[in-house]
Write a protein that holds these residues in place. Structure first.
Motif, PDB file in Angstrom:
ATOM      1  N   LEU A  14      13.863 -49.844 -29.094  1.00 11.38           N
ATOM      2  CA  LEU A  14      12.829 -49.462 -28.143  1.00 11.38           C
ATOM      3  C   LEU A  14      13.209 -49.817 -26.715  1.00 11.38           C
ATOM      4  O   LEU A  14      12.875 -49.102 -25.777  1.00 11.38           O
ATOM      5  CB  LEU A  14      11.511 -50.156 -28.518  1.00 11.38           C
ATOM      6  CG  LEU A  14      10.736 -49.585 -29.703  1.00 11.38           C
ATOM      7  CD1 LEU A  14       9.574 -50.500 -30.029  1.00 11.38           C
ATOM      8  CD2 LEU A  14      10.233 -48.184 -29.395  1.00 11.38           C
ATOM      9  N   SER A  15      13.908 -50.938 -26.535  1.00 10.97           N
ATOM     10  CA  SER A  15      14.279 -51.363 -25.187  1.00 10.97           C
ATOM     11  C   SER A  15      15.318 -50.455 -24.558  1.00 10.97           C
ATOM     12  O   SER A  15      15.527 -50.514 -23.342  1.00 10.97           O
ATOM     13  CB  SER A  15      14.827 -52.796 -25.229  1.00 10.97           C
ATOM     14  OG  SER A  15      15.928 -52.894 -26.132  1.00 10.97           O
TER      15      SER A  15
ATOM     16  N   ARG B 151      17.966 -44.993 -21.302  1.00  6.91           N
ATOM     17  CA  ARG B 151      18.163 -45.668 -20.016  1.00  6.91           C
ATOM     18  C   ARG B 151      19.594 -45.501 -19.503  1.00  6.91           C
ATOM     19  O   ARG B 151      19.809 -45.200 -18.326  1.00  6.91           O
ATOM     20  CB  ARG B 151      17.822 -47.151 -20.138  1.00  6.91           C
ATOM     21  CG  ARG B 151      16.355 -47.426 -20.417  1.00  6.91           C
ATOM     22  CD  ARG B 151      16.073 -48.907 -20.492  1.00  6.91           C
ATOM     23  NE  ARG B 151      14.712 -49.185 -20.889  1.00  6.91           N
ATOM     24  CZ  ARG B 151      13.676 -49.258 -20.044  1.00  6.91           C
ATOM     25  NH1 ARG B 151      13.876 -49.071 -18.754  1.00  6.91           N
ATOM     26  NH2 ARG B 151      12.464 -49.527 -20.483  1.00  6.91           N
TER      27      ARG B 151
ATOM     28  N   PRO C 139       8.005 -39.312 -27.196  1.00  5.67           N
ATOM     29  CA  PRO C 139       9.145 -40.246 -27.237  1.00  5.67           C
ATOM     30  C   PRO C 139       9.559 -40.653 -28.644  1.00  5.67           C
ATOM     31  O   PRO C 139      10.708 -41.048 -28.862  1.00  5.67           O
ATOM     32  CB  PRO C 139       8.634 -41.455 -26.441  1.00  5.67           C
ATOM     33  CG  PRO C 139       7.514 -40.931 -25.616  1.00  5.67           C
ATOM     34  CD  PRO C 139       6.885 -39.843 -26.415  1.00  5.67           C
TER      35      PRO C 139
ATOM     36  N   TYR D 196      15.101 -47.215 -24.413  1.00  2.18           N
ATOM     37  CA  TYR D 196      14.442 -46.003 -23.927  1.00  2.18           C
ATOM     38  C   TYR D 196      13.331 -46.378 -22.951  1.00  2.18           C
ATOM     39  O   TYR D 196      12.739 -47.464 -23.029  1.00  2.18           O
ATOM     40  CB  TYR D 196      13.851 -45.203 -25.091  1.00  2.18           C
ATOM     41  CG  TYR D 196      14.870 -44.610 -26.019  1.00  2.18           C
ATOM     42  CD1 TYR D 196      15.360 -43.330 -25.820  1.00  2.18           C
ATOM     43  CD2 TYR D 196      15.367 -45.330 -27.098  1.00  2.18           C
ATOM     44  CE1 TYR D 196      16.299 -42.779 -26.662  1.00  2.18           C
ATOM     45  CE2 TYR D 196      16.313 -44.790 -27.950  1.00  2.18           C
ATOM     46  CZ  TYR D 196      16.772 -43.514 -27.730  1.00  2.18           C
ATOM     47  OH  TYR D 196      17.722 -42.978 -28.568  1.00  2.18           O
ATOM     48  N   THR D 197      13.047 -45.471 -22.050  1.00  2.00           N
ATOM     49  CA  THR D 197      11.914 -45.631 -21.153  1.00  2.00           C
ATOM     50  C   THR D 197      10.627 -45.213 -21.855  1.00  2.00           C
ATOM     51  O   THR D 197      10.649 -44.741 -22.993  1.00  2.00           O
ATOM     52  CB  THR D 197      12.123 -44.791 -19.881  1.00  2.00           C
ATOM     53  OG1 THR D 197      12.211 -43.406 -20.252  1.00  2.00           O
ATOM     54  CG2 THR D 197      13.385 -45.201 -19.155  1.00  2.00           C
ATOM     55  N   SER D 198       9.512 -45.380 -21.168  1.00  2.00           N
ATOM     56  CA  SER D 198       8.230 -44.985 -21.766  1.00  2.00           C
ATOM     57  C   SER D 198       8.123 -43.475 -21.942  1.00  2.00           C
ATOM     58  O   SER D 198       7.327 -42.996 -22.751  1.00  2.00           O
ATOM     59  CB  SER D 198       7.071 -45.474 -20.884  1.00  2.00           C
ATOM     60  OG  SER D 198       7.193 -44.959 -19.571  1.00  2.00           O
ATOM     61  N   ASP D 199       8.918 -42.719 -21.191  1.00  2.00           N
ATOM     62  CA  ASP D 199       8.932 -41.265 -21.327  1.00  2.00           C
ATOM     63  C   ASP D 199       9.883 -40.774 -22.409  1.00  2.00           C
ATOM     64  O   ASP D 199       9.976 -39.563 -22.629  1.00  2.00           O
ATOM     65  CB  ASP D 199       9.308 -40.617 -19.993  1.00  2.00           C
ATOM     66  CG  ASP D 199       8.345 -40.995 -18.888  1.00  2.00           C
ATOM     67  OD1 ASP D 199       7.173 -41.275 -19.219  1.00  2.00           O
ATOM     68  OD2 ASP D 199       8.755 -41.016 -17.712  1.00  2.00           O
TER      69      ASP D 199
ATOM     70  N   TRP E  65       2.556 -39.943 -29.390  1.00  8.02           N
ATOM     71  CA  TRP E  65       3.835 -40.658 -29.212  1.00  8.02           C
ATOM     72  C   TRP E  65       4.886 -40.152 -30.202  1.00  8.02           C
ATOM     73  O   TRP E  65       6.064 -40.044 -29.864  1.00  8.02           O
ATOM     74  CB  TRP E  65       3.614 -42.154 -29.395  1.00  8.02           C
ATOM     75  CG  TRP E  65       4.861 -42.955 -29.193  1.00  8.02           C
ATOM     76  CD1 TRP E  65       5.376 -43.400 -28.021  1.00  8.02           C
ATOM     77  CD2 TRP E  65       5.746 -43.424 -30.223  1.00  8.02           C
ATOM     78  NE1 TRP E  65       6.531 -44.106 -28.237  1.00  8.02           N
ATOM     79  CE2 TRP E  65       6.791 -44.130 -29.583  1.00  8.02           C
ATOM     80  CE3 TRP E  65       5.770 -43.311 -31.612  1.00  8.02           C
ATOM     81  CZ2 TRP E  65       7.826 -44.716 -30.291  1.00  8.02           C
ATOM     82  CZ3 TRP E  65       6.802 -43.898 -32.308  1.00  8.02           C
ATOM     83  CH2 TRP E  65       7.809 -44.594 -31.653  1.00  8.02           C
TER      84      TRP E  65
END
Length: 399
Positions: free
Chosen positions: A73-74, A83, A58, A76-79, A54
């Protein structure tokens, strides 16, 4: 004497290994329950591998964050894709597809019109059968550069904890705004109330900024070090108000008093004009209406004069006179209170401390013991709205 260990409890035969193979087997069996300090279990190793994966993926977004962005953190996406940047690319792709479809329709229409290109008259007008394409103006290039910039964070991007959707980071004052407020209040002599109205910042916050800035100036004067790096790191993780022209917060909010939180049944005749002053009197005889409890009375006066059709120059003059009168009354009340306290207090000088003695009366607490003017008055008493066998509806109506 301490108890002795019996020698007979142990075997006197020595431990003899027939070969080195038995010794190695014994070591292997004993090492099942022990491990080296630097070694770790397989489960923790997997978690550590995931963590490092990780960090190399990311997590690089947080090692080198975007300037002028909160980078929660919210956002960004999991990748590891931002956003709002992803949404902008989708919008751009949609606009490009629409433009390409429109261009295709236009080209189809031009091909239909160009079926008569074999006409000799048309060939004479355009012998090379070419069309002139104008160059793209510089204004369009500038607009494309502006579109490449990221838009401002939305409410979703200001949530630092993904599992807690109710918590949103509020904006804080930047260092430049704090310095401007300090210069206005201390150097230029602007009153705290006026500085609060000009900058759209609450009076309490303006006063706190001035006090903290004064402490900072004193520390710099005394040569004390300041945690500048820590301050910059914290400010970079929070949304900031970077200009006084921005509306930082609402300054027209009125605090809720305990006397207004209870139920009141106050019947009023239909022919009576019920005002804010009547509503305040229904809750308590000492409660002021909302217009008088608002800290910025000059804003109310400005709005009233605007509704009356006054000119802007006349409004500024009247508001300045009203602010000066209020400041004069405020200073007079402060001095009168100070004189009254000095009159009630008897000071007895000592070697190390001065003792202040005030005369009190036990009757000041009142009949029910709830008067705040007395010493030892009872506080925290609940209202009688929820008690049984009490008449909660007024028995008569005052005209």
């Amino acid at each position: 004497m301490p108890a002795r260990i019996r020698v007979a409890a142990f075997s006197r035969t020595p431990l003899i290994y027939s070969s080195s193979t038995a010794f190695q087997h014994e070591l292997r069996s004993s090492s099942r329950y022990t491990r080296h300090f630097s070694q770790s279990l397989r489960s923790s190793t997997v978690l550590r591998d995931q963590f490092y994966a990780w960090l190399s993926g990311p997590g690089q977004n947080f090692e080198k964050p975007l300037p002028g962005s909160t980078n929660y953190l919210s956002a960004y996406t999991s990748d590891g894709v931002l956003r709002r940047q992803k949404e902008e690319t989708k919008v751009d792709e949609k606009e490009k597809s629409q433009e390409s479809s429109a261009a295709k329709v236009a080209n189809d229409g031009a091909s239909i019109d160009g079926q008569n290109a074999d006409d000799p008259a048309t060939a004479m007008d355009n012998p090379d059968n070419t069309t002139d394409t104008p160059e793209e103006p510089e204004e369009l290039k500038e607009e494309e550069l502006e579109n490449d910039q990221l838009k401002k964070e939305s409410l979703r991007d200001l949530r630092p904890f993904p599992m807690n959707q109710q918590f949103v980071s509020e904006s804080v004052l930047s260092e430049s705004v704090r310095e401007d407020i300090y210069n206005q209040v201390v150097n230029k002599g602007t009153h705290v109330v006026k500085a609060s109205a000009d900058a759209n910042i609450s009076i309490e916050r303006v006063a706190a900024v001035v006090r903290l800035k004064q402490i900072e100036k004193n520390w710099l004067k005394d040569g004390k070090p300041l945690a500048r790096a820590y301050s910059r790191a914290v400010l970079s993780m929070l949304p900031q108000t970077t200009s006084i022209a921005q509306a930082h917060e609402s300054i027209t909010d009125i605090p809720i008093l305990p006397s207004t939180t209870r139920q009141v049944f106050h019947p009023v005749p239909e022919s009576r004009h019920f005002t804010r002053a009547d509503a305040a009197k229904a809750f308590s005889d000492n409660l002021k209406p909302a217009d008088e409890r608002m800290p910025h009375q000059e804003l109310i006066l400005t709005r009233k004069l605007q509704l009356q059709g006054e000119r802007q120059h006349a409004i500024r003059i009247k508001v300045a006179q009203f602010a000066a009168q209020q400041e004069k009354e405020r200073i007079g009340k402060r001095e009168a209170l100070k004189r009254r306290e000095e009159k009630r207090t008897t000071v007895v000088a000592g070697r190390r401390w001065d003792f202040q003695i005030k005369e009190i009366k036990a009757e000041d607490v009142g009949y029910k013991g709830k008067n705040p003017k007395g010493t030892g008055w009872r506080y925290g008493m609940p209202h009688e709205d929820r008690k049984r066998a009490l008449i909660k509806i007024p028995e008569r109506v005052e005209a």
